[in-house]
Design a protein around this motif. Sequence first.
Motif, mmCIF file in Angstrom:
data_model
loop_
_atom_site.group_PDB
_atom_site.id
_atom_site.type_symbol
_atom_site.label_atom_id
_atom_site.label_comp_id
_atom_site.label_asym_id
_atom_site.label_seq_id
_atom_site.Cartn_x
_atom_site.Cartn_y
_atom_site.Cartn_z
ATOM 1 N N MET A 1 0.951 -1.182 0.083
ATOM 2 C CA MET A 1 -0.096 -0.065 -0.055
ATOM 3 C C MET A 1 0.926 1.247 -0.025
ATOM 4 O O MET A 1 1.729 1.155 0.792
ATOM 5 C CB MET A 1 -0.981 -0.033 1.243
ATOM 6 N N PRO A 2 0.539 2.143 -0.913
ATOM 7 C CA PRO A 2 1.496 3.629 -1.006
ATOM 8 C C PRO A 2 1.238 4.194 0.611
ATOM 9 O O PRO A 2 0.071 4.198 1.297
ATOM 10 C CB PRO A 2 0.732 4.304 -2.037
ATOM 11 N N GLY A 3 2.248 5.212 0.640
ATOM 12 C CA GLY A 3 2.178 5.832 1.845
ATOM 13 C C GLY A 3 0.995 6.974 1.558
ATOM 14 O O GLY A 3 0.650 7.162 0.464
ATOM 15 N N PRO A 4 0.730 7.798 2.733
ATOM 16 C CA PRO A 4 -0.250 9.018 2.490
ATOM 17 C C PRO A 4 0.367 10.138 1.755
ATOM 18 O O PRO A 4 1.420 10.127 1.475
ATOM 19 C CB PRO A 4 -0.217 9.384 4.061
ATOM 20 N N ILE A 5 -0.679 10.678 1.369
ATOM 21 C CA ILE A 5 -0.317 12.228 0.581
ATOM 22 C C ILE A 5 -0.461 12.983 1.620
ATOM 23 O O ILE A 5 -1.508 13.182 2.254
ATOM 24 C CB ILE A 5 -1.127 12.295 -0.653
ATOM 25 N N LEU A 6 0.319 13.852 2.031
ATOM 26 C CA LEU A 6 0.405 14.837 3.192
ATOM 27 C C LEU A 6 0.255 16.405 2.391
ATOM 28 O O LEU A 6 0.842 16.811 1.571
ATOM 29 C CB LEU A 6 1.610 14.704 3.701
ATOM 30 N N THR A 7 -0.818 17.069 2.906
ATOM 31 C CA THR A 7 -1.032 18.345 2.793
ATOM 32 C C THR A 7 -0.915 19.272 3.991
ATOM 33 O O THR A 7 -0.956 18.911 5.190
ATOM 34 C CB THR A 7 -2.356 18.639 2.094
ATOM 35 N N PHE A 8 -0.634 20.529 3.655
ATOM 36 C CA PHE A 8 -0.801 21.543 4.884
ATOM 37 C C PHE A 8 -1.764 22.421 4.824
ATOM 38 O O PHE A 8 -2.136 23.032 3.529
ATOM 39 C CB PHE A 8 0.791 22.276 4.877
ATOM 40 N N ALA A 9 -2.653 22.341 5.964
ATOM 41 C CA ALA A 9 -3.848 23.330 5.794
ATOM 42 C C ALA A 9 -3.494 24.606 6.535
ATOM 43 O O ALA A 9 -3.359 24.542 7.650
ATOM 44 C CB ALA A 9 -4.898 22.577 6.341
ATOM 45 N N GLU A 10 -3.396 25.717 5.708
ATOM 46 C CA GLU A 10 -2.904 27.141 6.283
ATOM 47 C C GLU A 10 -4.291 27.763 6.762
ATOM 48 O O GLU A 10 -5.350 27.758 5.949
ATOM 49 C CB GLU A 10 -2.380 27.812 5.282
ATOM 50 N N GLN A 11 -4.084 28.407 7.921
ATOM 51 C CA GLN A 11 -5.410 29.183 8.465
ATOM 52 C C GLN A 11 -4.831 30.672 8.702
ATOM 53 O O GLN A 11 -3.621 30.699 9.081
ATOM 54 C CB GLN A 11 -5.959 28.530 9.376
ATOM 55 N N ARG A 12 -5.747 31.486 8.631
ATOM 56 C CA ARG A 12 -5.233 32.870 9.196
ATOM 57 C C ARG A 12 -6.404 33.406 9.790
ATOM 58 O O ARG A 12 -7.825 33.219 9.581
ATOM 59 C CB ARG A 12 -5.025 33.721 7.963
ATOM 60 N N GLN A 13 -6.277 33.635 11.097
ATOM 61 C CA GLN A 13 -7.223 34.236 11.971
ATOM 62 C C GLN A 13 -8.330 33.267 12.201
ATOM 63 O O GLN A 13 -9.645 33.722 12.232
ATOM 64 C CB GLN A 13 -7.782 35.740 11.674
ATOM 65 N N GLY A 14 -8.045 32.081 12.289
ATOM 66 C CA GLY A 14 -9.053 31.161 12.510
ATOM 67 C C GLY A 14 -9.921 30.765 11.211
ATOM 68 O O GLY A 14 -11.062 30.008 11.256
ATOM 69 N N LYS A 15 -9.490 30.924 10.229
ATOM 70 C CA LYS A 15 -10.045 30.706 9.023
ATOM 71 C C LYS A 15 -9.192 29.998 7.751
ATOM 72 O O LYS A 15 -8.068 30.553 7.705
ATOM 73 C CB LYS A 15 -10.896 32.024 8.317
ATOM 74 N N LEU A 16 -9.800 28.864 7.425
ATOM 75 C CA LEU A 16 -8.833 28.153 6.517
ATOM 76 C C LEU A 16 -8.842 28.800 5.075
ATOM 77 O O LEU A 16 -9.528 29.523 4.699
ATOM 78 C CB LEU A 16 -9.430 26.876 6.148
ATOM 79 N N ARG A 17 -7.456 28.879 4.747
ATOM 80 C CA ARG A 17 -7.112 29.409 3.431
ATOM 81 C C ARG A 17 -7.810 28.652 2.202
ATOM 82 O O ARG A 17 -7.376 27.434 2.053
ATOM 83 C CB ARG A 17 -5.697 29.791 3.256
#
Length: 65
Positions: free
Chosen positions: A1-17
């Motif tokens: 099984m392939p490894g996971p795809i990883l993302t970075f979820a950026e937020q600013r002042q409590g709201k997701l970009r």
Amino acid sequence: MPGPILTFAEQRQGKLRRPSLEAVSEARRLAQPLGASVQSVLIGHGIAPLAAEVASYGADRVHVF
């Protein structure tokens, strides 16, 4: 099984970009044919409730720091 795809979820002042959510959606699209999972990293203070929103865009697991 392939490894996971990883993302970075950026937020600013409590709201997701928006680009972060688009990255999670694209990761989900790429992961499906590979049988890979999608994981996202979310960093900040008091942002744990945002994890559900990231998951709704396709992340199987959201790591909150």
